[in-house]
Design an enzyme around this catalytic site. Structure first.
Site, PDB file in Angstrom:
ATOM      1  CB  THR A 276      -0.641   0.198   0.460  1.00  0.00           C
ATOM      2  OG1 THR A 276      -0.119   0.296   2.363  1.00  0.00           O
ATOM      3  CG2 THR A 276      -1.760  -1.025   1.428  1.00  0.00           C
TER       4      THR A 276
ATOM      5  CG  ASP B  43      -5.450  -4.076  15.509  1.00  0.00           C
ATOM      6  OD1 ASP B  43      -5.752  -5.626  14.605  1.00  0.00           O
ATOM      7  OD2 ASP B  43      -4.812  -4.168  16.077  1.00  0.00           O
TER       8      ASP B  43
ATOM      9  CG  ASP C 177      -4.788   3.618  19.711  1.00  0.00           C
ATOM     10  OD1 ASP C 177      -3.860   3.051  19.106  1.00  0.00           O
ATOM     11  OD2 ASP C 177      -6.056   2.605  19.264  1.00  0.00           O
TER      12      ASP C 177
END
Length: 562
Positions: A189, A216, A313
């Site tokens: 990607t 993820d 996060d």
């Protein structure tokens, strides 16, 4: 242990099991008796010494076997090699982990190379077939026979985690796929949402599975790309695989946990997930439909977070170069300036149960098998050579059982969806969220409204792990049809919150008796932040801040796991 082969059996023949005598690949004077049953490969060195050593390899641990000719024209022998990944004791620490073991044999029955090669092929074929039948199975889950080989699209984000995903693939996974004879196309990607755009337009008839080698976030892209297709109902049935290449690797850790294997981290976790990919068992995966304030709808496989977890996060992104330890660093930084968020939280319980007061929360341990029957399906595999002139095939010339691999560095027109939809097609755009009223509508009376409005964190999770080392829901399964809702209310001290996360490494946080922690099993939820600033994440990806609601769709997707 396997029974000794009966001497009256025809050598290198089949009479209840396959039995043969072969030489060592490096020393012709060393010979082995080899027997194959439906469950094991038994190897014993032939010698005049009493008490000969016998080694038994369980075919559950075998991912493949190949036959091939010798490298020189003067060598009339043929060879076959079996590849095993059994649990063995670690070299430098306690416990066991899967480790690679090769077993090589030389076949030299006669002076005719082709006859020897046919015999080697017969053994390789028998070992492969038997190992497929012996794929690891969880009790209570029915599996169907896996057809091989499978055509796999592997999407790699080279920037995920510490930026080593591509190196990890070539260093560990690539050889496993070759050993298991799994043909794959590798796509690297190039930008955010590249994978989402690719799978939304891809001709999925070319692929039997989509595998993600990243964190993820890349799987989040793939799932939402599939759900944005006109044929989403068929597209979302495409089996999905996960190989840990990011920082958190929550789903990879969960998949490993579901296989009932001992805990593993880092490259051991990668080896475990690669092993399960090669074995190819497919089960159901719950997805959660999430509605945002702008009326955008996304689909989630892991979590919805607000407050402390979301802050850590996103704010720890600056420490990405250090790998998984970034979350510990982010946790310590956020603890130093602990925030409290105001908001309203409501949920639809899984079932009516007596409410427990804070501090008396009991750990809920669902059964090890899903609460509803789960029929795992096999990969609908078939091998069709890729005829695109822009893709280079690589074939192992020495092997009689090869796989075809392709590397694509960017979007390729050969991947474009060639299916045509009838204008009269009445397919719905997405599954209906029957449990959710509009975000601007009042909630039904069957919902539970949380009285508290001051929160440190709210976390809805639907897998067992939030990260490799955070065992958040010990009893969760990929298809248990449940959103596991945690929230921590204001008043908790910094040391108490740190103890919760440290206990979560072993799944013991619910046993801490923390009066500020609440855990509920729910089918749907609504969160309405009141604080003007904050962050909300879905599967670790930041989404728009504002009211949000979610509903679970049991077994909507398919996941490769053991």
């Amino acid at each position: 242990m396997e029974k000794e082969p009966d001497p009256s059996r025809q050598r290198n023949g089949v009479a209840g099991m396959l039995y043969g005598e072969f030489t060592d690949t490096l020393n012709d004077k060393v010979r082995y008796s080899v027997s194959l049953t439906e469950s094991a490969l038994t190897i014993q060195r032939i010698s005049s010494s009493p008490g000969r050593t016998k080694v038994v390899f369980n075919l559950t641990d075998c991912i493949g076997c190949r036959a091939y000719r010798g490298s020189g024209s003067a060598d009339v022998g043929a060879y076959f090699t079996a590849y095993f990944y059994p649990f063995k004791r670690r070299w430098m620490s306690t416990g066991v982990a899967r480790q690679r073991v090769e077993q090589h044999f030389r076949v030299a029955l006669v002076q005719d190379p082709l006859t020897n090669l046919r015999e080697a092929e017969r053994w390789a074929h028998a070992i492969r077939d038997a190992s497929v039948q012996q794929a690891p199975r969880r009790e209570g889950v029915t599996y169907l026979e896996v057809q091989r080989p499978c055509r796999v699209m592997i999407l790699v984000n080279p920037h995920s985690g510490r930026g080593q995903a591509l190196q990890l693939f070539t260093g560990h996974v690539q050889s496993m796929l070759t050993e298991a004879a799994v043909p794959y196309t590798l796509i690297i990607t190039e930008h955010q949402n590249h994978a989402r755009e690719l799978v939304r337009k891809a001709d999925l008839s070319q692929w039997d599975a989509l595998v993600i080698m990243a964190g993820d976030g890349l799987l989040f892209e793939v799932i939402n790309g599939l759900m944005e297709r006109e044929d989403w109902q068929e597209a979302i049935q495409t089996p999905l695989g996960i190989l840990p290449g990011g920082s958190g690797n929550a789903l990879a850790a969960s998949v490993h946990h579901y296989s009932q294997s001992p805990p593993a981290w880092n490259e051991e976790l990668l080896l475990s997930c690669g092993f399960m990919l090669c074995k190819g068992l497919v089960g159901s995966l719950d997805l959660v439909s999430i509605h945002l304030a702008s009326r955008q709808r996304v689909f989630s496989f892991l979590s919805l977070a607000w407050g402390f977890v979301a802050d850590v996060d996103i704010e720890s992104e600056k420490y990405r170069h250090v790998g998984a330890i970034r979350f510990l660093m982010g946790t310590l930084v956020r603890l130093a300036t602990l925030r409290v968020y105001q908001g309203r939280l409501a949920y639809l319980p899984v079932k009516e149960i007596p409410k427990l007061s804070k501090g008396s929360i009991k750990t809920h341990h669902p059964p090890s098998t899903p609460q509803h029957p789960s029929l795992c399906s096999s990969l609908p595999c078939r091998f069709i050579p890729n005829r695109s002139p822009n893709q280079n095939s690589h074939r192992n010339c020495n092997s009689t059982h090869f796989n075809q691999n392709t590397l694509i560095n960017s979007s390729n027109c050969a991947l474009t969806n060639k299916r045509t939809e009838s204008p009269s097609s009445s397919r719905t755009r997405a599954p209906v969220d029957s449990l959710l009223p509009g975000l601007d509508q009042p909630l039904p009376e069957t919902w539970t409204v949380v009285k508290e409005e001051d929160f440190v964190l709210v976390l809805a999770i639907y897998q067992s792990h939030l990260a490799e080392d955070l065992w958040t829901v010990p009893g969760a399964m990929a298809d248990d049809g449940t959103i596991h809702l945690f929230y921590v209310t204001a008043g908790i001290s910094r040391p108490a919150l740190l103890r919760l996360f440290l206990a979560m490494e072993k799944g013991a946080h619910l046993a801490c008796g923390c009066p500020y922690l609440v855990y509920e099993k729910v089918k749907a939820l609504r969160l309405e932040p009141i604080s003007p600033q904050g962050m909300i994440t879905v599967d670790g990806e930041m989404v728009e801040y504002g009211p949000v609601q979610a509903q679970i769709h049991p077994g909507l997707a398919r996941l490769i796991y053991g």
